[in-house]
Design an enzyme around this catalytic site. Structure first.
Site, PDB file in Angstrom:
ATOM      1  N   GLU A 178       0.742 -49.956 -18.169  1.00 26.90           N
ATOM      2  CA  GLU A 178       0.464 -49.191 -19.376  1.00 26.90           C
ATOM      3  C   GLU A 178       1.259 -49.657 -20.596  1.00 26.90           C
ATOM      4  OE1 GLU A 178       0.945 -45.056 -18.344  1.00 26.90           O
ATOM      5  OE2 GLU A 178      -0.783 -45.069 -17.026  1.00 26.90           O
ATOM      6  N   GLU A 361      -4.472 -45.682 -11.228  1.00 20.04           N
ATOM      7  CA  GLU A 361      -3.914 -44.326 -11.291  1.00 20.04           C
ATOM      8  C   GLU A 361      -5.020 -43.345 -11.660  1.00 20.04           C
ATOM      9  OE1 GLU A 361      -0.467 -43.615 -13.770  1.00 20.04           O
ATOM     10  OE2 GLU A 361       0.453 -45.504 -13.137  1.00 20.04           O
TER      11      GLU A 361
HETATM   12  O1  IFM Z   1       3.651 -40.564 -14.287  1.00 19.78           O
HETATM   13  C1  IFM Z   1       2.898 -41.362 -15.134  1.00 19.78           C
HETATM   14  C2  IFM Z   1       2.981 -42.807 -14.697  1.00 19.78           C
HETATM   15  O2  IFM Z   1       4.293 -43.277 -14.669  1.00 19.78           O
HETATM   16  C3  IFM Z   1       2.201 -43.687 -15.655  1.00 19.78           C
HETATM   17  N1  IFM Z   1       0.879 -43.203 -15.842  1.00 19.78           N
HETATM   18  C4  IFM Z   1       0.690 -41.798 -16.132  1.00 19.78           C
HETATM   19  C5  IFM Z   1       1.450 -40.959 -15.119  1.00 19.78           C
HETATM   20  C6  IFM Z   1       1.259 -39.461 -15.440  1.00 19.78           C
HETATM   21  O3  IFM Z   1       1.718 -39.186 -16.713  1.00 19.78           O
END
Ligand code: IFM
Length: 462
Positions: A178, A361
């Site tokens: 990210e 994710e």
């Molecule tokens: O916890 C975070 C993760 O570290 C990165 N992506 C989003 C998740 C939720 O906010």
């Protein structure tokens, strides 16, 4: 109390490619969010240690000093992941655990990840490793961090060490997690470490992060890595009204949320709309930078959580107005599974060279509690289920999605939100460090057992 029968509430649609054993199911974590032990065995401070110590930076002044104590409990956690039947586990490596300030390796830190990777291999669980999940060593920050072009070269040094030492046990490498958050939240809004708040910094940091990605890819490939890519967070965007102004706001929001990362990687240029959003703010781009950034990736990791519903701000930007009366999670994020499908199909149209996709994710935060040894997280079960349906629709539309990772394996340190926002499939009692698989974990496990059984019956190996 008996566990509920959940095997029919969390499963992809019948006939979906997700029933095939080569579609991977996993769960993810990140080093800083779970490991704790921030001063153990020569680990150096990172920017999140510094940021979390700043009054007001993290809710309730919480820190990741202990977190899930995974540095000590790693074996039980890996066994837990394997026990759920996961095909793959996504983890990140703490840069400040494995590399000393003088650039030499820290043997104790390396040993820790050797043990974790060996245990995953022992269980036959594929390791998906992310190098940079936001925990820049503080000594690199002290030299300018991501505002310094040279930091991209330091990421390549880290990639070189990690792939030399761990490469034989890693299935895929992601250079960054990210970059949008690292650049914008870390340097544009100040919500994340290192806590800077100027769009010019965010734009410069993004360029150096992406440059670091390109340099790190080269280092990984030089050491024989076969599957390398990057993980990016994406947002579905809708217009608050059909008015031309709000339609234009959607284009600006997409440019900021998604294309700021995706375009340089897959088209070799930044989206023009950023100039309208941030007039006069451009990164310093040297000859050859965009070629480095746009090196061919073997996969792209997509992190998806919610949609933004935007309207024009009346000037040269947009505001996220949100929608009333929609389902939301404890983060306040809208539950909008169709957005994942739409984003994926949109990417297939925009990027002719879109590589295979992993959903790296997807998940939600809730205020889960253990009652009679059970955690009823029905909203999460529904959330995951509905996103599997959306992915199936994207597969039908021709998007090459090859795997799905729930975020997260464990409840953990949710950055500036501290510990109240629980994203785990597995509940963590931070006072005792007891782990309790939630209903969502049991549902996923039941589906994966059923998938294996079906593969055996139909003669496929899993
Ligand atoms: O916890 C975070 C993760 O570290 C990165 N992506 C989003 C998740 C939720 O906010």
């Amino acid at each position: 109390m008996n566990a509920p029968t959940l095997d029919d509430v969390l499963s992809p649609p019948p006939g979906s490619a997700m029933w095939q054993p080569d579609f991977l199911f996993g769960a993810g974590t990140a080093a800083y969010q779970i490991e704790g032990a921030v001063a153990a065995d020569g680990r150096l401070p990172c920017i999140w240690d510094t940021f979390a110590a700043r009054p007001g930076a993290v809710r309730n002044g919480e820190t990741a000093a202990v977190a899930c104590d995974h540095y000590r409990l790693w074996q039980q956690d890996i066994d837990l992941a394997a026990g759920l039947g996961l095909d793959a586990y996504r983890l990140s490596i703490s840069w400040s655990r494995v590399l000393r300030e003088d650039g030499t390796p820290n043997p104790a830190g390396i040993d820790f990840y050797e043990r974790v990777l060996d245990r995953l291999a022992h269980h036959g669980v594929k390791a998906f490793v992310t190098l940079y999940h936001w925990d820049l060593p503080q000594h690199i920050q002290d030299r300018g961090g991501w505002l310094n072009r040279d930091t991209g070269r330091r990421l390549a040094d880290f990639a070189d060490l990690a792939s030399r030492r761990f490469g034989d046990r890693v299935a895929t490498w992601a250079t960054l997690n990210e970059p949008w958050c690292a650049a914008f939240l870390g340097h544009g809004s100040g919500l994340h470490a290192p806590g800077m708040a100027d769009t010019r910094y965010a734009v410069e940091a993004m360029h150096h992060l992406l440059l670091g990605h390109g340099h790190a890819m080269a280092a990984l490939r030089a050491n024989g890595a076969q599957r390398v890519g990057l993980v990016t967070n994406v947002t579905a965007v809708s217009a608050d009204s059909p008015s031309p102004a709000d339609q234009h706001a959607v284009r600006l929001a997409r440019a900021c949320y998604n294309q700021w990362v995706m375009d340089p990687l897959l088209l070799g240029s930044y989206p023009e709309e950023l100039q309208e959003l941030w007039p006069g703010v451009r990164p310093i781009v040297h000859d050859g930078d965009m070629q480095v950034i746009a090196s061919t990736m073997d996969f792209i990791g997509i992190n998806y959580y919610f949609r933004a519903n935007v309207r024009s701000d009346g000037a040269h930007g947009y505001t996220d107005k949100g929608l009333d009366r929609v389902e939301r999670t404890l983060m306040g994020w809208e539950v909008y599974p169709a957005g994942l499908r739409d984003v994926l199909i949109g990417f297939k149209g925009r990027y002719p060279t879109l590589p295979p996709v992993y959903i790296t994710e997807n998940g939600m935060a809730s205020d889960d509690v253990v009652a009679d040894g059970r955690v009823d997280d029905a909203q999460r079960v529904r959330y995951l289920q509905r996103h599997l349906v959306a992915i199936d629709q994207a597969l039908h539309a021709g998007v090459d999605v090859q795997g799905y990772f729930a975020w997260s394996l464990l409840d953990n340190f949710e950055w500036s939100e501290g510990y109240a926002k629980r994203f785990g499939l597995v509940h963590v009692d931070y006072a005792t460090q007891a782990r309790t698989p939630k209903d969502s974990a049991l549902a996923l496990k039941a589906f994966l057992e059923r998938r294996r059984a079906q593969g055996v019956i139909s003669g496929r190996s899993s």
